[in-house]
Design a protein around this motif. Structure first.
Motif, PDB file in Angstrom:
ATOM      1  N   SER A  65      35.392 -48.818  30.346  1.00 61.70           N
ATOM      2  CA  SER A  65      35.051 -50.018  29.570  1.00 61.70           C
ATOM      3  C   SER A  65      33.924 -50.803  30.238  1.00 61.70           C
ATOM      4  CB  SER A  65      36.282 -50.910  29.400  1.00 61.70           C
ATOM      5  OG  SER A  65      37.302 -50.246  28.686  1.00 61.70           O
ATOM      6  N   TYR A  66      33.997 -50.933  31.563  1.00 63.02           N
ATOM      7  CA  TYR A  66      32.943 -51.641  32.293  1.00 63.02           C
ATOM      8  C   TYR A  66      31.602 -50.922  32.120  1.00 63.02           C
ATOM      9  CZ  TYR A  66      36.978 -53.665  34.780  1.00 63.02           C
ATOM     10  OH  TYR A  66      38.161 -54.277  35.102  1.00 63.02           O
ATOM     11  N   LEU A  67      31.618 -49.597  32.294  1.00 58.49           N
ATOM     12  CA  LEU A  67      30.376 -48.824  32.171  1.00 58.49           C
ATOM     13  C   LEU A  67      29.803 -48.917  30.766  1.00 58.49           C
ATOM     14  CD1 LEU A  67      31.200 -45.579  34.217  1.00 58.49           C
ATOM     15  CD2 LEU A  67      29.819 -47.534  34.910  1.00 58.49           C
ATOM     16  N   SER A  68      30.679 -48.919  29.770  1.00 62.42           N
ATOM     17  CA  SER A  68      30.222 -49.037  28.383  1.00 62.42           C
ATOM     18  C   SER A  68      29.567 -50.378  28.134  1.00 62.42           C
ATOM     19  CB  SER A  68      31.405 -48.848  27.427  1.00 62.42           C
ATOM     20  OG  SER A  68      30.994 -48.997  26.081  1.00 62.42           O
ATOM     21  N   ALA A  69      30.162 -51.455  28.685  1.00 62.37           N
ATOM     22  CA  ALA A  69      29.587 -52.798  28.527  1.00 62.37           C
ATOM     23  C   ALA A  69      28.227 -52.892  29.212  1.00 62.37           C
ATOM     24  CB  ALA A  69      30.539 -53.835  29.099  1.00 62.37           C
ATOM     25  N   ASN A 105      30.013 -46.871  20.306  1.00 66.67           N
ATOM     26  CA  ASN A 105      29.067 -45.761  20.442  1.00 66.67           C
ATOM     27  C   ASN A 105      28.738 -45.510  21.909  1.00 66.67           C
ATOM     28  OD1 ASN A 105      28.925 -45.311  17.690  1.00 66.67           O
ATOM     29  ND2 ASN A 105      27.114 -46.598  17.388  1.00 66.67           N
ATOM     30  N   ASN A 106      28.530 -46.581  22.658  1.00 65.27           N
ATOM     31  CA  ASN A 106      28.275 -46.431  24.096  1.00 65.27           C
ATOM     32  C   ASN A 106      29.520 -45.976  24.835  1.00 65.27           C
ATOM     33  OD1 ASN A 106      25.439 -47.295  24.800  1.00 65.27           O
ATOM     34  ND2 ASN A 106      26.069 -49.042  23.573  1.00 65.27           N
ATOM     35  N   LEU A 107      30.691 -46.414  24.352  1.00 65.37           N
ATOM     36  CA  LEU A 107      31.948 -45.987  24.969  1.00 65.37           C
ATOM     37  C   LEU A 107      32.145 -44.481  24.814  1.00 65.37           C
ATOM     38  CD1 LEU A 107      34.522 -46.855  26.425  1.00 65.37           C
ATOM     39  CD2 LEU A 107      35.567 -47.320  24.201  1.00 65.37           C
ATOM     40  N   GLY A 149      29.491 -59.436  15.467  1.00 66.18           N
ATOM     41  CA  GLY A 149      29.679 -58.434  14.418  1.00 66.18           C
ATOM     42  C   GLY A 149      29.177 -57.055  14.805  1.00 66.18           C
ATOM     43  N   PRO A 150      27.878 -56.933  15.169  1.00 73.02           N
ATOM     44  CA  PRO A 150      27.326 -55.628  15.555  1.00 73.02           C
ATOM     45  C   PRO A 150      28.016 -55.001  16.761  1.00 73.02           C
ATOM     46  CG  PRO A 150      25.561 -57.180  15.083  1.00 73.02           C
ATOM     47  CD  PRO A 150      26.833 -57.969  15.077  1.00 73.02           C
ATOM     48  N   TYR A 151      28.718 -55.819  17.539  1.00 77.12           N
ATOM     49  CA  TYR A 151      29.472 -55.315  18.700  1.00 77.12           C
ATOM     50  C   TYR A 151      30.388 -54.160  18.288  1.00 77.12           C
ATOM     51  CZ  TYR A 151      33.811 -55.452  21.474  1.00 77.12           C
ATOM     52  OH  TYR A 151      34.942 -55.131  22.159  1.00 77.12           O
ATOM     53  N   LEU A 152      30.970 -54.253  17.090  1.00 74.52           N
ATOM     54  CA  LEU A 152      31.907 -53.229  16.623  1.00 74.52           C
ATOM     55  C   LEU A 152      31.233 -51.887  16.368  1.00 74.52           C
ATOM     56  CD1 LEU A 152      34.024 -55.399  14.155  1.00 74.52           C
ATOM     57  CD2 LEU A 152      34.669 -54.604  16.431  1.00 74.52           C
ATOM     58  N   CYS A 153      29.915 -51.901  16.340  1.00 76.93           N
ATOM     59  CA  CYS A 153      29.163 -50.657  16.175  1.00 76.93           C
ATOM     60  C   CYS A 153      28.596 -50.179  17.509  1.00 76.93           C
ATOM     61  CB  CYS A 153      28.045 -50.866  15.151  1.00 76.93           C
ATOM     62  SG  CYS A 153      26.924 -49.444  15.014  1.00 76.93           S
ATOM     63  N   PHE A 154      27.910 -51.073  18.226  1.00 80.41           N
ATOM     64  CA  PHE A 154      27.202 -50.678  19.448  1.00 80.41           C
ATOM     65  C   PHE A 154      28.148 -50.319  20.589  1.00 80.41           C
ATOM     66  CE2 PHE A 154      23.922 -53.190  17.275  1.00 80.41           C
ATOM     67  CZ  PHE A 154      22.856 -52.305  17.343  1.00 80.41           C
ATOM     68  N   TYR A 155      29.169 -51.142  20.800  1.00 78.74           N
ATOM     69  CA  TYR A 155      30.059 -50.927  21.949  1.00 78.74           C
ATOM     70  C   TYR A 155      30.801 -49.586  21.877  1.00 78.74           C
ATOM     71  CZ  TYR A 155      33.824 -51.613  25.331  1.00 78.74           C
ATOM     72  OH  TYR A 155      34.709 -51.456  26.368  1.00 78.74           O
ATOM     73  N   LEU A 210      42.102 -43.857  22.524  1.00 77.79           N
ATOM     74  CA  LEU A 210      42.832 -44.413  21.387  1.00 77.79           C
ATOM     75  C   LEU A 210      42.144 -45.660  20.833  1.00 77.79           C
ATOM     76  CD1 LEU A 210      46.515 -44.077  22.679  1.00 77.79           C
ATOM     77  CD2 LEU A 210      45.330 -42.597  21.057  1.00 77.79           C
ATOM     78  N   TYR A 211      41.386 -46.368  21.694  1.00 79.32           N
ATOM     79  CA  TYR A 211      40.685 -47.575  21.251  1.00 79.32           C
ATOM     80  C   TYR A 211      39.639 -47.279  20.189  1.00 79.32           C
ATOM     81  CZ  TYR A 211      42.661 -49.911  25.374  1.00 79.32           C
ATOM     82  OH  TYR A 211      43.516 -50.439  26.306  1.00 79.32           O
ATOM     83  N   LEU A 212      39.151 -46.049  20.182  1.00 83.31           N
ATOM     84  CA  LEU A 212      38.104 -45.689  19.233  1.00 83.31           C
ATOM     85  C   LEU A 212      38.631 -45.539  17.812  1.00 83.31           C
ATOM     86  CD1 LEU A 212      36.317 -43.019  21.461  1.00 83.31           C
ATOM     87  CD2 LEU A 212      35.578 -45.362  21.039  1.00 83.31           C
ATOM     88  N   ASN A 213      39.952 -45.496  17.661  1.00 83.56           N
ATOM     89  CA  ASN A 213      40.551 -45.331  16.337  1.00 83.56           C
ATOM     90  C   ASN A 213      40.867 -46.648  15.650  1.00 83.56           C
ATOM     91  OD1 ASN A 213      40.576 -42.513  16.811  1.00 83.56           O
ATOM     92  ND2 ASN A 213      42.554 -42.661  17.859  1.00 83.56           N
TER      93      ASN A 213
END
Length: 334
Positions: free
Chosen positions: A193-197, A219-221, A211-217, A240-243
Motif C-alpha cells: 500500500s505504501y509503495l502504491s501511494a 492501477n498502481n497497486l 474521485g479519480p483516486y478510485l482509478c489511479f490508486y 482482496l482490496y481490488l475487488n
C-alpha cells in the motif's frame, strides 16, 4: 470522500474557537477530559474481562455483533485505540499541571492516566501501538537521563550495551525476522500500500483528488503487487482490496492524503504537524513533555498504520495545541 475532511475542519474550528475565547475554557476542557478518561478506564476493564470470553461486551454499539477478541474501546478495531489512550492520558497530565490544580487532583489524574496507559499496553495486541508509543516516549526518556549528571554515565553504558545486543540479535535472528516479514499478511498489505501511494504520487505530484483516486490508486497497486520486489511477501489480503472500494486505501493518514493532495498536502502536513513538533521541542518547559509524546505519536502513527478521517481525539488535540501555541507566544511577547 469530501465529507470526512470537511467535518474534521468544522470540528477542529469548533474546538479552537471554544478554547481560544476565554482562559477558563482550559479548566472546562480538563474536567471533560478527566471524566472521559474515567469512563474509558471503566469501559476498558469490562472489555478486557469479556475479551477472553465467548460473550461480547456491548456488541450493539459496534458495526456488527461478531465476537472481537481484542481491545478496541469504542472504535472499529484495536489499531485505532492507541491515539485515544495516548492523547487523553498525556493531555490530562499536562492540563492538571498547567492549571496548577490541588495536589490531590494532580495525584488522582497522574495515577489514573498512568494506569490507563499501562493497563492497555499490557493487554494490547497491537504491535503498531507498542512500537510507536515506545519510539515516541524514548527520546524524552533519553533526554531526561542525559540531563541528569547521576544517570548520564549509566545512559551511555546502556546505549552501548543495547546497541551491541541489537546488532548481535539482528544477525543471529536475521533469517527468522525476514521469514516472519515475508509470511505476515499485515506487513505485505502495508508495504504494498505504501509503495502504491508513493508510485501514484510520483506520477501525479499535485495529487489525483478524491474521485479519480478510485482509478489511479488501484492501477498502481496492481503494478506493485505484480512487481518482482513483492513476490516474496504474503499479498492475499491486499489482493482482496481490488475487488471492492470499501477497504481500498493505504490505511494511513499520510499516504492516503499524499495520493489525494500531493505536494500541497506535504506542505500542509509539514506546517500542521512537523513544524508544530519542532516548535514545542525547542521550548525549555519541562511540562511540555506531556505534549511532545502524544504529538510525536500522532505523526508516527499517521505514517505507519492509522488514518485520521474519524479520529476525533486527533483533531481536538491539534486544536488545543494551536491555542496553546498562541498563548505561549503571547506570553513571550509580553
Amino acid at each position: 470522500m469530501m465529507t470526512y475532511p470537511i467535518v474534521a475542519l468544522i470540528y477542529y474550528q469548533f474546538f479552537y474557537t471554544f478554547l481560544e475565547k476565554k482562559d477558563f475554557r482550559f479548566d472546562t476542557f480538563f474536567k471533560s477530559l478527566f471524566y472521559l478518561q474515567v469512563f474509558l478506564i471503566v469501559f476498558i476493564i469490562f472489555e478486557a474481562f469479556y475479551s477472553k470470553k465467548l460473550d461480547t461486551f456491548m456488541d450493539y454499539i459496534h458495526s456488527n455483533d461478531l465476537k472481537y477478541w481484542r481491545i478496541r474501546l469504542l472504535t472499529y478495531e484495536e489499531s485505532w485505540v492507541g491515539s485515544i489512550i495516548t492523547i487523553i492520558s498525556f493531555l490530562n497530565m499536562y492540563l492538571v499541571t498547567y492549571l496548577d490544580k490541588r495536589k490531590i487532583v494532580m495525584l488522582v489524574t497522574y495515577l489514573s492516566s498512568i494506569f490507563f496507559i499501562i493497563f492497555y499496553s499490557i493487554r494490547s495486541e497491537s504491535k503498531g501501538y507498542l512500537l510507536v508509543f515506545l519510539i515516541s516516549a524514548l527520546p524524552l526518556l533519553i533526554q531526561y537521563l542525559y540531563n541528569n549528571k547521576k544517570t548520564r554515565k549509566f545512559l551511555i553504558i546502556g546505549i552501548v550495551c543495547i546497541f551491541s545486543l541489537g546488532i548481535t540479535l539482528f544477525f543471529s535472528l536475521k533469517e527468522f525476522v525476514f521469514q516472519q516479514l515475508y509470511s505476515s499478511i499485515t506487513f505485505g498489505t502495508r508495504f504494498s500500500s505504501y509503495l502504491s501511494a508513493i508510485s501514484t504520487f510520483a506520477y501525479h505530484p499535485l495529487g489525483v483528488g478524491w474521485g479519480p483516486y478510485l482509478c489511479f490508486y488501484p492501477n498502481n497497486l496492481i503494478d506493485v503487487i505484480n512487481s518482482d520486489i513483492m513476490s516474496p511477501f504474503n499479498l492475499e489480503e491486499v489482493k482482496l482490496y481490488l475487488n471492492d472500494t470499501k477497504s481500498l486505501s493505504s490505511k494511513t493518514y499520510f499516504f492516503d492524503n499524499l495520493v489525494f493532495g500531493g505536494i500541497p498536502f506535504l506542505l500542509f502536513y509539514f506546517i500542521f504537524f512537523i513544524k508544530r513538533y519542532i516548535y514545542f521541542s525547542k521550548l525549555k518547559i519541562q511540562q511540555l513533555a506531556f505534549i511532545r509524546i502524544p504529538l510525536l505519536y500522532v505523526i508516527l502513527s499517521s505514517l505507519l498504520y492509522v488514518t485520521f478521517s474519524i479520529k476525533y481525539e486527533v483533531w481536538f488535540f491539534m486544536a488545543f495545541l494551536d491555542v496553546l501555541q498562541k498563548k505561549i507566544k503571547s506570553k513571550v511577547l509580553v
